[in-house]
Design a protein around this motif. Structure first.
Motif, PDB file in Angstrom:
ATOM      1  N   UNK A  13       5.378  -7.462   4.154  1.00  0.00           N
ATOM      2  CA  UNK A  13       4.413  -6.701   3.344  1.00  0.00           C
ATOM      3  C   UNK A  13       3.024  -7.321   3.421  1.00  0.00           C
ATOM      4  N   UNK A  14       2.951  -8.647   3.651  1.00  0.00           N
ATOM      5  CA  UNK A  14       1.665  -9.349   3.674  1.00  0.00           C
ATOM      6  C   UNK A  14       1.106  -9.501   5.087  1.00  0.00           C
ATOM      7  N   UNK A  15       1.853  -9.021   6.089  1.00  0.00           N
ATOM      8  CA  UNK A  15       1.490  -9.308   7.477  1.00  0.00           C
ATOM      9  C   UNK A  15       0.962  -8.079   8.207  1.00  0.00           C
ATOM     10  N   UNK A  16       0.378  -8.324   9.355  1.00  0.00           N
ATOM     11  CA  UNK A  16      -0.075  -7.273  10.249  1.00  0.00           C
ATOM     12  C   UNK A  16       0.408  -7.609  11.660  1.00  0.00           C
ATOM     13  N   UNK A  17       0.305  -6.613  12.557  1.00  0.00           N
ATOM     14  CA  UNK A  17       0.750  -6.809  13.945  1.00  0.00           C
ATOM     15  C   UNK A  17      -0.332  -6.330  14.901  1.00  0.00           C
ATOM     16  N   UNK A  18      -0.597  -7.145  15.904  1.00  0.00           N
ATOM     17  CA  UNK A  18      -1.602  -6.847  16.919  1.00  0.00           C
ATOM     18  C   UNK A  18      -0.901  -6.248  18.133  1.00  0.00           C
ATOM     19  N   UNK A  19      -1.179  -4.964  18.424  1.00  0.00           N
ATOM     20  CA  UNK A  19      -0.556  -4.298  19.565  1.00  0.00           C
ATOM     21  C   UNK A  19      -1.119  -4.779  20.900  1.00  0.00           C
ATOM     22  N   UNK A  20      -2.333  -5.315  20.882  1.00  0.00           N
ATOM     23  CA  UNK A  20      -2.929  -5.775  22.130  1.00  0.00           C
ATOM     24  C   UNK A  20      -3.439  -4.622  22.972  1.00  0.00           C
ATOM     25  N   UNK A  21      -3.935  -4.979  24.145  1.00  0.00           N
ATOM     26  CA  UNK A  21      -4.508  -3.984  25.037  1.00  0.00           C
ATOM     27  C   UNK A  21      -4.252  -4.400  26.476  1.00  0.00           C
ATOM     28  N   UNK A  22      -4.011  -3.395  27.319  1.00  0.00           N
ATOM     29  CA  UNK A  22      -3.780  -3.653  28.738  1.00  0.00           C
ATOM     30  C   UNK A  22      -5.074  -3.416  29.502  1.00  0.00           C
ATOM     31  N   UNK A  23      -5.492  -4.410  30.281  1.00  0.00           N
ATOM     32  CA  UNK A  23      -6.664  -4.302  31.142  1.00  0.00           C
ATOM     33  C   UNK A  23      -6.248  -4.602  32.574  1.00  0.00           C
ATOM     34  N   UNK A  24      -7.023  -4.076  33.503  1.00  0.00           N
ATOM     35  CA  UNK A  24      -6.796  -4.362  34.920  1.00  0.00           C
ATOM     36  C   UNK A  24      -7.635  -5.562  35.321  1.00  0.00           C
ATOM     37  N   UNK A  25      -6.967  -6.597  35.803  1.00  0.00           N
ATOM     38  CA  UNK A  25      -7.646  -7.815  36.249  1.00  0.00           C
ATOM     39  C   UNK A  25      -7.277  -8.065  37.702  1.00  0.00           C
ATOM     40  N   UNK A  26      -8.287  -7.914  38.577  1.00  0.00           N
ATOM     41  CA  UNK A  26      -8.079  -8.115  40.010  1.00  0.00           C
ATOM     42  C   UNK A  26      -6.929  -7.280  40.536  1.00  0.00           C
ATOM     43  N   UNK A  27      -6.885  -6.046  40.078  1.00  0.00           N
ATOM     44  CA  UNK A  27      -5.877  -5.109  40.567  1.00  0.00           C
ATOM     45  C   UNK A  27      -4.536  -5.201  39.892  1.00  0.00           C
ATOM     46  N   UNK A  28      -4.379  -6.095  38.918  1.00  0.00           N
ATOM     47  CA  UNK A  28      -3.099  -6.244  38.221  1.00  0.00           C
ATOM     48  C   UNK A  28      -3.315  -6.016  36.727  1.00  0.00           C
ATOM     49  N   UNK A  29      -2.326  -5.424  36.078  1.00  0.00           N
ATOM     50  CA  UNK A  29      -2.422  -5.189  34.647  1.00  0.00           C
ATOM     51  C   UNK A  29      -2.180  -6.474  33.875  1.00  0.00           C
ATOM     52  N   UNK A  30      -2.943  -6.677  32.816  1.00  0.00           N
ATOM     53  CA  UNK A  30      -2.816  -7.873  31.985  1.00  0.00           C
ATOM     54  C   UNK A  30      -3.013  -7.469  30.530  1.00  0.00           C
ATOM     55  N   UNK A  31      -2.090  -7.895  29.676  1.00  0.00           N
ATOM     56  CA  UNK A  31      -2.180  -7.551  28.254  1.00  0.00           C
ATOM     57  C   UNK A  31      -2.799  -8.721  27.485  1.00  0.00           C
ATOM     58  N   UNK A  32      -3.733  -8.414  26.602  1.00  0.00           N
ATOM     59  CA  UNK A  32      -4.382  -9.443  25.789  1.00  0.00           C
ATOM     60  C   UNK A  32      -4.326  -9.033  24.322  1.00  0.00           C
TER      61      UNK A  32
END
Length: 475
Positions: A13-32
């Protein structure tokens, strides 16, 4: 005192969650993950997304790999409770806990893997207690706090961690799934990349198309103890893997090779924690090569490969390559026979026969391995007698053991004698002339060796090899 379930629900109840984001880095997908606006949600919203995700509508990584965001004060409520509940498994000096689970979080953890002689892999992890607590909270958001509390209670009571040991094979291609013995499943992979399961290991040296049409062995496995106390007195490999199955991985590979009359090699091994991954989805792509093997991805003659450049889907067609339609019952019988202690020598012969079918080793090594297989199978002494002439004895015993009549025995004796002579020449000179005749001789002798191994496993050896050679009256 509040239960683990109640404490976890309060923390959620006191917490949150970060879904993150997918970016393309040098032709490969990377989630941050950076807690950017629009990417942080509540536990209730995460659960709603999980419900939608079960229908396949969302990216599973984006939902199940969400990062927990909570204060140190909040998570400390669970840490304090775990110190009491798990006191027997906590290293108080380093504030860590040992477990037979895969990585529970993205935080740094110590991991030790043991490749056992039976083909199973045991994993021992050491995780910080706070990270362990956060993993329980995150898992509760995904599957419910009651489920997580029940799992924790089972582990405290010593209930084993359950998973599957998976081995992907080179060489054999089967048409339909098999379960020759309880707890062991043998499954063919699809021939199109868009149909491959998502839980296959990701290797930098391999592409998804390298898995097309291959065969996987899955063995029901348990790891014990589920929890242990790390520390200076800890044994080197505290976790042991075991199985209730009657067979080991090598026996299954040998049986597949014998029944299919094909080369079979266990290439890659990994632990599949499919059910636990729903609770603890932190990625773990650890994959191990078996006995120096590697995944072979070369196309065989007659195969056709096509690529849809719009979708990127790769499809492989085996052409006229026959797929193995093995009898499940017969395969099970061969597996059980290989596991009998009396057949240890026969398993040595099977191992060498399979190695002799590996064309990558070259003709010299193939003949040498075949000679070892034949010697393990047919180089037998008669009761209360001893023969010094190995070539004569091996070919004679093999002919009488396998032959149906005089002409058949004469043919078998000639093939075994010539194969033995050719292999002996290779041992002394390191060379065999590459000719169609020698390849045909290799194949003929391999076929006889396989026939002999299967007959040994089915009927057992003669009571007296000397009586066998004398033959029945009238022959």
């Amino acid at each position: 005192m509040e239960s683990v379930e109640q404490i976890i629900e309060f923390i959620l109840d006191q917490s949150r969650f970060d879904l993150g984001r997918v970016d393309m880095v040098r032709g490969h997908s990377s989630r941050s993950w950076a807690s950017r606006p629009g990417e942080v949600i509540s536990a209730h919203e995460l659960r709603q997304l999980i419900g939608h995700n079960d229908s396949g509508a969302l990216d599973p990584d984006g939902v199940r790999e969400a990062r927990l965001i909570c204060t140190e004060e909040t998570i400390s409520l669970l840490v304090v409770r775990l110190r009491v509940l798990l006191k027997d498994y906590i290293d108080v000096e380093n504030d860590t806990i040992g477990h037979a689970l895969p990585h529970l979080s993205h935080d740094n953890a110590s991991e030790t893997t043991t490749l056992q002689a039976d083909g199973l892999c045991a994993m021992s992890c050491i995780t910080g207690l706070e990270s362990f607590a956060k993993a329980l909270v995150k898992g509760s958001a995904l599957v419910g706090s009651r489920t997580v509390e029940s799992l924790l209670a089972d582990w405290v009571e010593g209930q084993p961690v359950r998973y599957r040991t998976c081995v992907i094979l080179n060489g054999i291609h089967i048409r339909a799934p098999l379960e020759p013995v309880a707890g062991i499943r043998i499954t063919p992979l699809p021939w199109s990349s868009d149909e491959l399961p998502n839980d296959l290991p990701v290797l930098s040296s391999s592409a998804p198309e390298d898995y097309l049409g291959k065969t996987i062995i899955c063995v029901d496995t348990i790891a014990t103890p589920p929890l242990f106390r790390p520390g200076p007195d800890e044994v080197p490999h505290p976790v042991q893997a075991s199985s209730n199955c009657i067979a080991d991985v090598d026996a299954v590979c040998q049986a597949l090779a014998l029944e299919s009359d094909d080369f079979v090699d266990g290439a890659l091994l990994w632990n599949d924690y499919s059910e636990l991954r729903k609770v603890f989805p932190a990625r773990n792509s650890s994959t191990w090569a078996r006995s120096g093997s590697s995944l072979r991805n070369q196309l065989k003659p007659g195969w056709r490969k096509s690529v849809n450049f719009q979708t990127g889907v790769v499809t492989l067609s085996p052409g006229d390559l026959p797929l193995s339609d093995m009898d499940e019952s017969g395969l099970g019988h061969t597996i059980r026979a290989l596991m009998e202690p009396k057949n240890r020598g026969t398993r040595i012969s099977a191992t060498r026969l399979i190695r002799s079918r590996d064309s990558r080793h070259g003709l010299v090594d193939q003949f040498v391995d075949l000679r070892m297989a034949l010697e393990a199978l047919f180089l037998r002494d008669f009761t209360n007698e001893h023969s010094q002439e190995m070539r004569f004895r091996l070919s004679l015993v093999g002919a009488w053991f396998l032959g149906q009549d005089f002409e058949d025995r004469r043919r078998i004796r000639r093939v075994l004698r010539d194969a033995y002579d050719t292999a002996s020449g290779a041992v002394h000179t390191g060379n065999i002339t590459i000719t169609d005749v020698n390849y045909a001789l290799l194949a003929d002798a391999q076929g006889l060796c396989r026939e002999g191994i299967l007959k040994f496993l089915r009927d057992g050896p003669p009571t007296d090899w000397g009586d066998l050679v004398l033959g029945p009256a009238g022959e």
